[in-house]
Motif scaffolding. Structure first.
Motif, PDB file in Angstrom:
ATOM      1  N   LEU A  37      -7.331   4.724 -27.114  1.00 20.52           N
ATOM      2  CA  LEU A  37      -6.888   6.023 -26.621  1.00 20.52           C
ATOM      3  C   LEU A  37      -6.349   5.822 -25.207  1.00 20.52           C
ATOM      4  CD1 LEU A  37      -6.680   9.086 -27.013  1.00 20.52           C
ATOM      5  CD2 LEU A  37      -9.020   9.272 -26.132  1.00 20.52           C
ATOM      6  N   VAL A  38      -5.032   6.054 -25.034  1.00 24.15           N
ATOM      7  CA  VAL A  38      -4.398   5.829 -23.740  1.00 24.15           C
ATOM      8  C   VAL A  38      -3.495   7.026 -23.444  1.00 24.15           C
ATOM      9  CG1 VAL A  38      -2.702   4.315 -24.888  1.00 24.15           C
ATOM     10  CG2 VAL A  38      -2.879   4.301 -22.405  1.00 24.15           C
ATOM     11  N   LEU A  39      -3.942   7.864 -22.516  1.00 26.09           N
ATOM     12  CA  LEU A  39      -3.255   9.120 -22.211  1.00 26.09           C
ATOM     13  C   LEU A  39      -2.373   8.963 -20.975  1.00 26.09           C
ATOM     14  CD1 LEU A  39      -6.249  11.564 -22.813  1.00 26.09           C
ATOM     15  CD2 LEU A  39      -4.478  10.841 -24.422  1.00 26.09           C
ATOM     16  N   SER A  40      -1.180   9.504 -21.071  1.00 27.00           N
ATOM     17  CA  SER A  40      -0.235   9.469 -19.951  1.00 27.00           C
ATOM     18  C   SER A  40       0.405  10.844 -19.857  1.00 27.00           C
ATOM     19  CB  SER A  40       0.842   8.412 -20.177  1.00 27.00           C
ATOM     20  OG  SER A  40       0.286   7.117 -20.258  1.00 27.00           O
ATOM     21  N   LEU A  41       0.063  11.579 -18.800  1.00 29.34           N
ATOM     22  CA  LEU A  41       0.561  12.946 -18.658  1.00 29.34           C
ATOM     23  C   LEU A  41       1.799  13.020 -17.776  1.00 29.34           C
ATOM     24  CD1 LEU A  41      -2.895  14.733 -18.279  1.00 29.34           C
ATOM     25  CD2 LEU A  41      -1.620  14.193 -20.354  1.00 29.34           C
ATOM     26  N   THR A  42       2.121  11.917 -17.085  1.00 34.60           N
ATOM     27  CA  THR A  42       3.401  11.822 -16.369  1.00 34.60           C
ATOM     28  C   THR A  42       4.145  10.636 -16.992  1.00 34.60           C
ATOM     29  OG1 THR A  42       2.351  10.537 -14.582  1.00 34.60           O
ATOM     30  CG2 THR A  42       2.508  12.917 -14.283  1.00 34.60           C
ATOM     31  N   ASN A  43       4.631   9.680 -16.188  1.00 33.81           N
ATOM     32  CA  ASN A  43       5.339   8.561 -16.809  1.00 33.81           C
ATOM     33  C   ASN A  43       4.378   7.709 -17.623  1.00 33.81           C
ATOM     34  OD1 ASN A  43       7.759   7.214 -17.303  1.00 33.81           O
ATOM     35  ND2 ASN A  43       7.388   5.698 -15.713  1.00 33.81           N
ATOM     36  N   VAL A  44       4.915   7.104 -18.656  1.00 32.25           N
ATOM     37  CA  VAL A  44       4.098   6.370 -19.615  1.00 32.25           C
ATOM     38  C   VAL A  44       3.376   5.197 -18.944  1.00 32.25           C
ATOM     39  CG1 VAL A  44       5.946   4.812 -20.314  1.00 32.25           C
ATOM     40  CG2 VAL A  44       4.181   5.401 -21.951  1.00 32.25           C
ATOM     41  N   SER A  45       2.237   4.843 -19.509  1.00 30.61           N
ATOM     42  CA  SER A  45       1.471   3.688 -19.045  1.00 30.61           C
ATOM     43  C   SER A  45       2.106   2.390 -19.518  1.00 30.61           C
ATOM     44  CB  SER A  45       0.040   3.801 -19.588  1.00 30.61           C
ATOM     45  OG  SER A  45      -0.645   2.581 -19.491  1.00 30.61           O
ATOM     46  N   LEU A  46       1.724   1.293 -18.872  1.00 33.56           N
ATOM     47  CA  LEU A  46       2.150  -0.042 -19.310  1.00 33.56           C
ATOM     48  C   LEU A  46       1.416  -0.486 -20.581  1.00 33.56           C
ATOM     49  CD1 LEU A  46       2.054  -1.846 -15.841  1.00 33.56           C
ATOM     50  CD2 LEU A  46       4.113  -1.220 -17.099  1.00 33.56           C
ATOM     51  N   LEU A  47       0.320   0.165 -20.926  1.00 34.93           N
ATOM     52  CA  LEU A  47      -0.559  -0.347 -21.975  1.00 34.93           C
ATOM     53  C   LEU A  47       0.010  -0.327 -23.390  1.00 34.93           C
ATOM     54  CD1 LEU A  47      -2.663  -0.072 -19.642  1.00 34.93           C
ATOM     55  CD2 LEU A  47      -4.333   0.531 -21.390  1.00 34.93           C
ATOM     56  N   PRO A  48       0.748   0.707 -23.827  1.00 31.09           N
ATOM     57  CA  PRO A  48       1.088   0.779 -25.257  1.00 31.09           C
ATOM     58  C   PRO A  48       1.747  -0.468 -25.829  1.00 31.09           C
ATOM     59  CG  PRO A  48       1.567   2.869 -24.206  1.00 31.09           C
ATOM     60  CD  PRO A  48       1.182   1.930 -23.106  1.00 31.09           C
ATOM     61  N   LEU A  49       2.712  -1.055 -25.115  1.00 29.89           N
ATOM     62  CA  LEU A  49       3.360  -2.253 -25.648  1.00 29.89           C
ATOM     63  C   LEU A  49       2.411  -3.444 -25.664  1.00 29.89           C
ATOM     64  CD1 LEU A  49       6.951  -2.024 -24.151  1.00 29.89           C
ATOM     65  CD2 LEU A  49       6.214  -1.523 -26.487  1.00 29.89           C
ATOM     66  N   GLU A  50       1.542  -3.531 -24.655  1.00 34.83           N
ATOM     67  CA  GLU A  50       0.535  -4.596 -24.659  1.00 34.83           C
ATOM     68  C   GLU A  50      -0.371  -4.457 -25.878  1.00 34.83           C
ATOM     69  OE1 GLU A  50       0.253  -4.784 -19.757  1.00 34.83           O
ATOM     70  OE2 GLU A  50      -1.432  -4.039 -20.940  1.00 34.83           O
ATOM     71  N   LEU A  51      -0.760  -3.222 -26.187  1.00 33.18           N
ATOM     72  CA  LEU A  51      -1.638  -2.960 -27.334  1.00 33.18           C
ATOM     73  C   LEU A  51      -0.955  -3.358 -28.645  1.00 33.18           C
ATOM     74  CD1 LEU A  51      -2.942   0.503 -26.131  1.00 33.18           C
ATOM     75  CD2 LEU A  51      -4.366  -1.533 -26.441  1.00 33.18           C
ATOM     76  N   LEU A  52       0.315  -3.000 -28.777  1.00 30.87           N
ATOM     77  CA  LEU A  52       1.034  -3.329 -30.008  1.00 30.87           C
ATOM     78  C   LEU A  52       1.145  -4.831 -30.196  1.00 30.87           C
ATOM     79  CD1 LEU A  52       3.821  -0.596 -29.793  1.00 30.87           C
ATOM     80  CD2 LEU A  52       1.944  -0.683 -31.460  1.00 30.87           C
ATOM     81  N   VAL A  53       1.455  -5.559 -29.128  1.00 31.65           N
ATOM     82  CA  VAL A  53       1.507  -7.019 -29.210  1.00 31.65           C
ATOM     83  C   VAL A  53       0.164  -7.575 -29.676  1.00 31.65           C
ATOM     84  CG1 VAL A  53       1.707  -9.133 -27.838  1.00 31.65           C
ATOM     85  CG2 VAL A  53       3.346  -7.274 -27.502  1.00 31.65           C
ATOM     86  N   ALA A  54      -0.918  -6.950 -29.221  1.00 29.57           N
ATOM     87  CA  ALA A  54      -2.269  -7.410 -29.564  1.00 29.57           C
ATOM     88  C   ALA A  54      -2.740  -6.927 -30.929  1.00 29.57           C
ATOM     89  CB  ALA A  54      -3.255  -6.940 -28.490  1.00 29.57           C
ATOM     90  N   GLY A  55      -1.962  -6.041 -31.571  1.00 32.15           N
ATOM     91  CA  GLY A  55      -2.368  -5.533 -32.872  1.00 32.15           C
ATOM     92  C   GLY A  55      -3.391  -4.425 -32.796  1.00 32.15           C
ATOM     93  N   CYS A  56      -3.362  -3.648 -31.708  1.00 33.85           N
ATOM     94  CA  CYS A  56      -4.271  -2.514 -31.528  1.00 33.85           C
ATOM     95  C   CYS A  56      -3.424  -1.245 -31.506  1.00 33.85           C
ATOM     96  CB  CYS A  56      -5.046  -2.672 -30.219  1.00 33.85           C
ATOM     97  SG  CYS A  56      -6.231  -1.360 -29.870  1.00 33.85           S
ATOM     98  N   VAL A  57      -3.814  -0.240 -32.267  1.00 28.26           N
ATOM     99  CA  VAL A  57      -2.999   0.967 -32.400  1.00 28.26           C
ATOM    100  C   VAL A  57      -3.169   1.875 -31.178  1.00 28.26           C
ATOM    101  CG1 VAL A  57      -2.562   3.047 -33.770  1.00 28.26           C
ATOM    102  CG2 VAL A  57      -3.159   0.891 -34.907  1.00 28.26           C
ATOM    103  N   PRO A  58      -2.093   2.167 -30.438  1.00 29.09           N
ATOM    104  CA  PRO A  58      -2.203   3.129 -29.335  1.00 29.09           C
ATOM    105  C   PRO A  58      -2.226   4.554 -29.894  1.00 29.09           C
ATOM    106  CG  PRO A  58      -0.263   1.681 -29.096  1.00 29.09           C
ATOM    107  CD  PRO A  58      -0.752   1.571 -30.508  1.00 29.09           C
TER     108      PRO A  58
END
Length: 409
Positions: free
Chosen positions: A313-334
Motif C-alpha cells: 500500500l503506497v499512497l501519493s496525494l501529490t506527485n507520485v512516489s518513486l516506489l511503484p516502479l520499484e515494486l513492479l520490478v520486484a514483483g510486488c503489486v502496488p
C-alpha cells in the motif's frame, strides 16, 4: 537537542519542525507574565527574509541569457540542508552523478532555509556517506563561475532568483507541487510565486508540467525509473502471507491515516496476513492492529520486503512516489490511490491496482490482490515485464534538456 537531532536524522526536516512548534506551544508562563514575541524569521521552512525582499520578479524579472558556445558546463545545484536517505535528494543525486560522468563540472551550494543548522562540510559528508557522491558543497555566499544553476525547492528558488551572473541560466528541478504542502496561507502563496520566476522547469514525471504551466512556467519532464539490479528478484519468487505499507506519518501527502484505517479493515478480513510498515520509525504510534515496524531501510532491505510481500500500500496525494516502479520490478503489486497525479506519471497501468483514496475501497483492493490464485506465479510475470525500467533514458533526457536550453552546440 539530542532528541531533535535524532528526529532530523530519522524523520526529516518537516517532522523536526513540527516537534519544535509543538514544544513551543506547550510552554506555560506564569499568570500575568507576557509570553515572548514571535520571531518572524523563525517561521519553519521559509527563505531568508532578505531573499524574499530582493526577489522582485514582477518589476525586475529574470531574463534568460544568450546560449553558450560550449557543451561541457559548470552546473550548480542550490540545496536546503541535507538529511540521509531523503527521496528528493536521492533523485537529485542520480542526475548529478550522471552529469558528472558526462564531463560536466558539478557543485552543490548550501542554502539555509531557517531549518536545521548545517555547514557545507556537514552537507558534503552526508552526500558522500548516504548518496555516494563526490561533489563539492559550498556556501551560497561563495557562488561564482557557473553556467547553470538549479533551484531544488521553493525556498531555494528565492536564493537562485537573486544570484547574479551575466550568462547564468536558471532552472527549477520540480519534484512536487510544493504549495500544497501547506494550508492556504503565506507559505502557500510564496511557494506558488516561484513558478512565476521565469526559470525553465525540469519536473519529475508528466503531472507537474501542467501544474507549473498554469503560472506561465515553461517545463519539460523526465520519467521515473527503478534500480533494476537491486530490486530484480535473484531467485524464483515465493510470496509469504505478507503485505507492506509505506508509512510516512510525518509526510502528510503520503496519506498515513487513510492507510492505517484501510489496513485495519483489511486485517479484520485477513488476520492471517502479516503487515510490515517501513519508511519511518513507528515506536511513538499506537496502531490499532498487530504489525511489524521496519523503520527506515536501505535499498537492499527494501528489496527483501518487496520480494516477500504480495502487495504494498503506497499512497501519493501529490506527485507520485518513486516506489511503484520499484515494486513492479520486484514483483510486488502496488495498491495506490487513483488520480491524475499518479496516472499521468504511471499511466493506466493494469499491473497497478488503483483505488479511491478512501479506506473501504483501499482495503477492498488489497483483499482482491491477496485473494488472487497463483500469487507467486503472477508476481513472476509482473517482474519480468519491468526488467527494462531503468533510469538511463531519464538521465540522458535531462542532459539533453539542459544542453538544448543552454548551448548552441
Amino acid at each position: 537537542m539530542n532528541k531533535l537531532i535524532s528526529t532530523y536524522k530519522n524523520e526529516g526536516t518537516r517532522a523536526t519542525l513540527r516537534k519544535i512548534s509543538h514544544k513551543l506551544k506547550s510552554i506555560k508562563y506564569p499568570s500575568g507574565e507576557m509570553s515572548p514575541k514571535i520571531d518572524m524569521s523563525a517561521i519553519p521552512v521559509m527563505p531568508q527574509l532578505e531573499d524574499l525582499i530582493k526577489a522582485d520578479y514582477i518589476h525586475q524579472p529574470y531574463v534568460k541569457p544568450e546560449k553558450l558556445d560550449k557543451d561541457r558546463l559548470n552546473i550548480a545545484w542550490v540545496t536546503p540542508p541535507v538529511g540521509p536517505g531523503g527521496g528528493g535528494h536521492t533523485t537529485i543525486s542520480r542526475f548529478v552523478k550522471y552529469l558528472q560522468s558526462q564531463g560536466h563540472r558539478l557543485t552543490f551550494y548550501l542554502y539555509r532555509n531557517n531549518t536545521i543548522p548545517q555547514s557545507a562540510k556537514e552537507a558534503q559528508d552526508i552526500f558522500e556517506r548516504s548518496y555516494k557522491l563526490n561533489v563539492p558543497v559550498k556556501e551560497i555566499e561563495e557562488f561564482q563561475d557557473e553556467d547553470v544553476v538549479f533551484a531544488t525547492s521553493w525556498e531555494t528558488a528565492y536564493a537562485v532568483f537573486n544570484l547574479i551572473g551575466e550568462n547564468l541560466h536558471k532552472f527549477y528541478f520540480v519534484q512536487d507541487f510544493e504549495p500544497i504542502f501547506y494550508g492556504v496561507g503565506s507559505r502557500y502563496k510564496l511557494a506558488e510565486a516561484t513558478y512565476k520566476f521565469g526559470f525553465y522547469g525540469i519536473t519529475a514525471g508528466a503531472w507537474l508540467p501542467d501544474k507549473v504551466k498554469e503560472y506561465g512556467m515553461e517545463a519539460d519532464y523526465f520519467n521515473f525509473g527503478a534500480d533494476i539490479d537491486i530490486y530484480r528478484p535473484k531467485a524464483p519468487i515465493l510470496k509469504k502471507k505478507k503485505i507492506a505499507f509505506y508509512a510516512r506519518a510525518h509526510t502528510e501527502r503520503r496519506g498515513f491515516e487513510l492507510g492505517v484505517m484501510a489496513l485495519k479493515i483489511f486485517k479484520e478480513k485477513h488476520p492471517e496476513y502479516e503487515i510490515e510498515f517501513f519508511g519511518q520509525e513507528m515506536s511513538n504510534y499506537d496502531i490499532p492492529f498487530e504489525f511489524t515496524d521496519r523503520g527506515i531501510l536501505n535499498k537492499q532491505e527494501l528489496a527483501e520486503i518487496y520480494h516477500e510481500s504480495v502487495a504494498c500500500l503506497v499512497l501519493s496525494l501529490t506527485n507520485v512516489s518513486l516506489l511503484p516502479l520499484e515494486l513492479l520490478v520486484a514483483g510486488c503489486v502496488p495498491v495506490m490511490n487513483t488520480g491524475d497525479n499518479n496516472t499521468k506519471v504511471l499511466g493506466d497501468n493494469t499491473d497497478i491496482v488503483y483505488a479511491e483514496a478512501y479506506p473501504i475501497d483501499l482495503a477492498t483492493k488489497l483483499s482482491e490482490v491477496v485473494e488472487r490464485e497463483a500469487i507467486s506465479e503472477y508476481a513472476e510475470e509482473i517482474s519480468q515485464k519491468y526488467q527494462a525500467t531503468s533510469w538511463e533514458e531519464s538521465y540522458k533526457k535531462v542532459e539533453e534538456i539542459i544542453l538544448r536550453e543552454v548551448t548552441r552546440v
